[in-house]
Design an enzyme around this catalytic site. Structure first.
Site, short mmCIF file in Angstrom:
data_model
loop_
_atom_site.label_atom_id
_atom_site.label_comp_id
_atom_site.label_asym_id
_atom_site.label_seq_id
_atom_site.Cartn_x
_atom_site.Cartn_y
_atom_site.Cartn_z
N CYS A 1 30.49 20.24 43.32
CA CYS A 1 28.82 20.13 43.85
C CYS A 1 28.18 21.12 42.74
O CYS A 1 28.47 22.25 42.68
CB CYS A 1 28.71 20.45 45.13
SG CYS A 1 27.18 20.66 45.58
N CYS B 1 26.63 24.24 51.63
CA CYS B 1 26.15 24.14 50.78
C CYS B 1 24.44 24.00 50.82
O CYS B 1 24.05 23.56 51.72
CB CYS B 1 26.35 22.39 50.17
SG CYS B 1 25.55 21.96 48.93
N TYR C 1 -17.69 -8.87 41.64
CA TYR C 1 -17.20 -10.21 41.41
C TYR C 1 -17.23 -11.31 42.50
O TYR C 1 -16.82 -12.44 42.49
CB TYR C 1 -15.66 -10.13 41.12
CG TYR C 1 -14.73 -9.41 42.24
CD1 TYR C 1 -14.54 -9.57 43.56
CD2 TYR C 1 -13.98 -8.18 41.84
CE1 TYR C 1 -14.02 -9.02 44.54
CE2 TYR C 1 -13.33 -7.40 42.77
CZ TYR C 1 -13.12 -7.96 44.13
OH TYR C 1 -12.72 -7.29 45.06
N CYS D 1 29.26 15.75 48.39
CA CYS D 1 29.91 17.27 48.33
C CYS D 1 30.35 17.46 49.48
O CYS D 1 29.74 16.96 50.68
CB CYS D 1 28.65 18.26 48.23
SG CYS D 1 28.85 19.97 48.88
N CYS E 1 26.59 24.03 45.36
CA CYS E 1 27.55 25.07 45.90
C CYS E 1 29.00 25.10 45.55
O CYS E 1 29.69 25.87 45.73
CB CYS E 1 27.48 24.63 47.31
SG CYS E 1 28.82 23.20 47.93
N ASP F 1 -7.33 -3.34 38.62
CA ASP F 1 -6.53 -2.51 39.19
C ASP F 1 -7.44 -1.39 39.89
O ASP F 1 -7.13 -0.22 39.42
CB ASP F 1 -5.48 -2.20 38.45
CG ASP F 1 -3.94 -1.96 39.29
OD1 ASP F 1 -4.09 -2.13 40.62
OD2 ASP F 1 -2.93 -1.49 38.85
N GLU G 1 -11.20 -14.40 35.46
CA GLU G 1 -11.66 -12.67 35.11
C GLU G 1 -10.46 -12.08 35.44
O GLU G 1 -9.35 -12.48 35.89
CB GLU G 1 -12.69 -12.50 36.20
CG GLU G 1 -12.47 -12.90 37.54
CD GLU G 1 -13.81 -12.70 38.39
OE1 GLU G 1 -13.77 -12.41 39.45
OE2 GLU G 1 -14.95 -12.94 37.78
N LYS H 1 -0.25 -12.94 38.37
CA LYS H 1 0.15 -11.57 37.98
C LYS H 1 0.89 -11.41 36.96
O LYS H 1 1.81 -12.30 36.46
CB LYS H 1 0.88 -11.05 39.28
CG LYS H 1 0.18 -10.96 40.50
CD LYS H 1 -0.91 -10.17 40.56
CE LYS H 1 -0.63 -8.64 41.43
NZ LYS H 1 -0.12 -8.62 42.49
N LYS I 1 -7.78 -9.36 36.74
CA LYS I 1 -7.51 -8.79 38.22
C LYS I 1 -7.54 -7.33 37.94
O LYS I 1 -6.81 -6.88 37.43
CB LYS I 1 -6.24 -9.52 38.67
CG LYS I 1 -6.10 -8.67 40.30
CD LYS I 1 -5.08 -9.43 40.84
CE LYS I 1 -5.30 -9.30 42.32
NZ LYS I 1 -4.92 -7.91 42.76
#
Ligand code: IVH
Length: 674
Positions: A408, A432, A225, A426, A411, A118, A114, A314, A116
């Site tokens: 940066c 900053c 199930y 930075c 800043c 989720d 069957e 899976k 799986k």
């Protein structure tokens, strides 16, 4: 009249139940929705006129009572197990071999295969054909009571059809079909609310609602199930027949399940489902094989927390193609510049991915990602999406290699990338804004200075308003200044000031950790404090003889270099002086050592602790003198079991070692908080 009404109400209930059955179980509706709604409206009208005619199993009573404050606990009479995972045809063949060896069978076995699903597992108990209790899986032994919520799910029956056993517990998956998920998200967005990340989160979030009316409004479905406990019934010999019986009693089961024979049958089913996956109305993350004969299932039994008679095969992580629209640089608390690729949004592995982290500049270079590139992205289950590779043949002409910014983006300070390090940073520190806010948030956090009420939002406000530029500014705030902020009344201002005042009396490890020095987490801060005893000798060593710092247990040259850099900056030494001038004090460490409350106690952690990482829990425990070790023995004093605990929990139980729940650990830590 009343007799007539009673008969009509009963007939309507039976008719509605029959239509629910045709719709949700047989997938073969007989009447249009409008007609169904009319039957419901008529029943409601009768019940309104004659409230004494209302029965608990009336479809109008799915949402009963008010929202509760918390879920009760349910102990599962039959534990709710998980499944062993397989990832390849070989894993399936090995599973089949193990099963047949144990059963002593040479011929191919029949399996029930069957999808799986989720979603999230639930268990539901029917007594005398009426839904009496429902619970989540929880840790497999104890779950949460979600009876009121499952009752609110229209796709699940309140009563069973035909001659059901007096006690029947069924197990299955609650999930949200993809169409419903997309509709819910559109509606959430239209209301300005946050959409769900994926159908599984949507299902879990919808079922675990304290207000069942919210659950009722969500398009949830259930496929059964398996079985839990039962009485007054002898199940048929095969898994497929059990499901057939459930279906006849009106319970929804997955229509895509099949009987398959041997490994070839299992593999063919897997391939067929993989091929159909994208067209299925619900999300699946693999297929499940179960030995068909219940008697053989019973002979096979269980290992640890999974049955030997089942395997989840899976699907591999899902991949998709999309385009890089931009590459941006984010600045973190310690000034690290992280490149992030903004992508044309793409649905992959159950979520819409619109950006992925590229981790660091070296990674950008290694993968040679450029703006405009077509790229392969991948996402498996709960895993963070990643950029797998670039398709160079699809690169638009003129796409230029990405350069490391010299300044940066927040800043404008210089960006430095030391040789041999992957990360560029930075150099602005507290100057900053990106780092300032993070640095102050970190400074105030629970394991640092522990300023209650100074959460992300408040810090943002304080920094944005310009009131706080460095942690020392926190200690000069006035009531008037605070009251000038939005959503800050006199009471909350006074409360925050009291919390700031309280934080002035701290410990050396907390202060050290609060400074946010790179690589100095709680454990390192504690080790440094214990070694040097006070801040002055540590600063002295960091500045002039950083190699002395390497004598501290678990401290290497990298940490030493960071400490050296931090305390060499005049701005940081000034910060400490300012903190001192504002009245921040810390206890001498020798005093801490003398009365560590958990000295000599050994702890083992297992499972996930809500709201706390394992490292945080370890650091918090060791800060109190406890030793945290990896395995349970007779010498262990306590085992802390979070969600999905491992075999350590079973071992602790077997040895009679006290087991703490996350909440108890929290209480313990809070009790000794300094
Ligand atoms: S059987 C004893 N069948 O997967 C067997 N589980 O990894 C226990 N799940 O908690 C589960 N689809 O939430 C089974 N067809 C299916 C399933 C399924 C999804 C989930 C379930 C369980 C988890 C175990």
């Amino acid at each position: 009249m009343s007799e007539q009404a009673r008969a009509r109400a009963a007939a309507l209930r039976a008719e509605i139940a029959r239509h629910d059955y045709r719709y949700y179980v047989l997938d073969d509706p007989q009447i249009p929705d409008a007609e169904y709604d009319r039957l419901m409206a008529e029943l409601k009208a009768i019940e309104q006129a004659h409230p004494d005619l209302i029965t608990p199993d009336s479809p109008t009573q799915r949402v009963g009572g008010a929202a509760s404050a918390a879920f009760g606990e349910v102990v599962h009479a039959v534990p709710m197990l998980s499944l062993e995972n397989g990832f390849s045809d070989d894993d399936v063949a090995a599973f089949d071999r193990r099963v047949r060896e144990r059963l002593g069978l040479a011929e191919p076995l029949w399996y029930w295969a069957e999808p799986k699903l989720d979603g999230l597992a639930v268990t539901a108990i029917f007594r005398n054909g009426t839904l009496a209790q429902a619970a989540t899986r929880g840790d497999g032994v104890r779950g949460e009571d979600v009876t009121a919520n499952l009752r609110a799910v229209r796709a699940f029956p309140l009563t069973l059809r035909g001659r059901a056993p007096p006690l029947l517990e069924v197990r299955g998956e609650v999930f949200m079909p993809i169409a419903g998920f997309e509709r819910s998200n559109r509606e959430a967005l239209a209301r300005g609310e946050r959409p769900f990340v994926n159908p599984r989160n949507a299902a879990a979030g919808s079922l675990r609602q304290l207000d069942p009316a919210v659950t009722a409004a969500r398009p949830l479905r259930v496929y059964c199930y398996g079985l839990g406990q039962f009485e007054g019934w002898t199940p048929p010999p095969l898994q497929s027949e059990v499901l057939q019986a459930l279906k006849e009693w009106g319970l929804p089961v997955c229509p895509q399940a099949e009987r398959v024979q041997g490994v070839p049958g299992c593999i063919a089913y897997y391939r067929a489902m993989a091929e159909r996956r994208a067209r299925l109305p619900y999300q699946i993350d693999g297929v499940v094989y179960k030995v068909e004969r219940l008697e053989e299932q019973a002979r096979l039994g269980f290992v640890a927390r999974a049955p030997r008679w089942a395997l989840a095969r899976k699907f591999p992580a899902e991949e998709a193609l999309t385009r890089v629209e931009a590459i941006e640089w984010q600045v973190g608390r310690t000034g690290a510049l992280t490149p992030v690729a903004r992508l044309a949004p793409k649905f992959v592995g159950g979520v819409t991915v619109s950006s992925v982290t590229l981790h660091n500049f070296d990674e950008v270079r290694r993968k040679d990602v450029r703006v405009g590139d077509t790229v392969v992205i991948r996402r498996a289950g709960d895993v963070i999406p990643e950029l797998v590779r670039v398709l160079p043949e699809r690169r638009p002409p003129g796409a230029a290699p990405v350069l490391l910014p010299e300044r940066c983006p927040v800043c404008g300070s210089a960006v430095l990338k030391p040789d041999g390090e992957a990360v560029a940073r930075c150099t602005g520190g507290f100057s900053c804004a990106a780092q300032r806010q993070e640095a102050i948030r970190h400074f105030a956090s629970r394991l640092a200075m522990d300023i209650e009420g100074l959460g992300d939002k408040r810090v943002e406000q304080l920094v944005d308003s310009g009131l706080v530029r460095s942690p020392a500014d926190l200690y000069t705030l006035s009531c008037e200044q605070l009251q000038g902020l939005e959503r800050m009344g006199a009471r909350s201002a006074a409360k925050l000031l009291r919390a700031i005042e309280r934080s002035k009396h701290t410990t050396l490890p907390r202060l050290l950790y609060a400074l946010g020095i790179r690589e100095v987490g709680e454990t390192t801060a504690l080790a440094l404090a214990r070694h040097f005893g006070d801040l002055a000798p540590l600063i002295e060593a960091a500045r002039s003889q950083p190699q002395r710092i390497e004598q501290v247990a678990d401290v290497g040259p990298v940490v030493a270099a960071h400490l050296h850099a931090f305390f060499s900056a005049a701005a940081h030494r000034e910060l400490i002086e300012k903190l001192r001038a504002c009245g921040v004090t810390w206890e001498p460490v020798a005093a801490i050592r003398a009365h560590l409350p958990l000295q000599g106690q050994t702890f083992v952690l297992t499972g996930t602790l809500p709201g706390m990482s394992r490292q945080q829990a370890e650091a918090a425990l060791s800060a109190l003198g406890a030793k945290v070790v990896g395995s349970v023995s007779r010498k262990t004093h306590y085992v802390v079991a979070g969600t999905e605990p491992g075999a350590k929990l079973a071992r602790a139980r077997a040895l009679g070692i006290p087991v703490l729940e996350p909440a108890e650990l929290q209480r313990l830590l809070d009790a000794h908080r300094r």
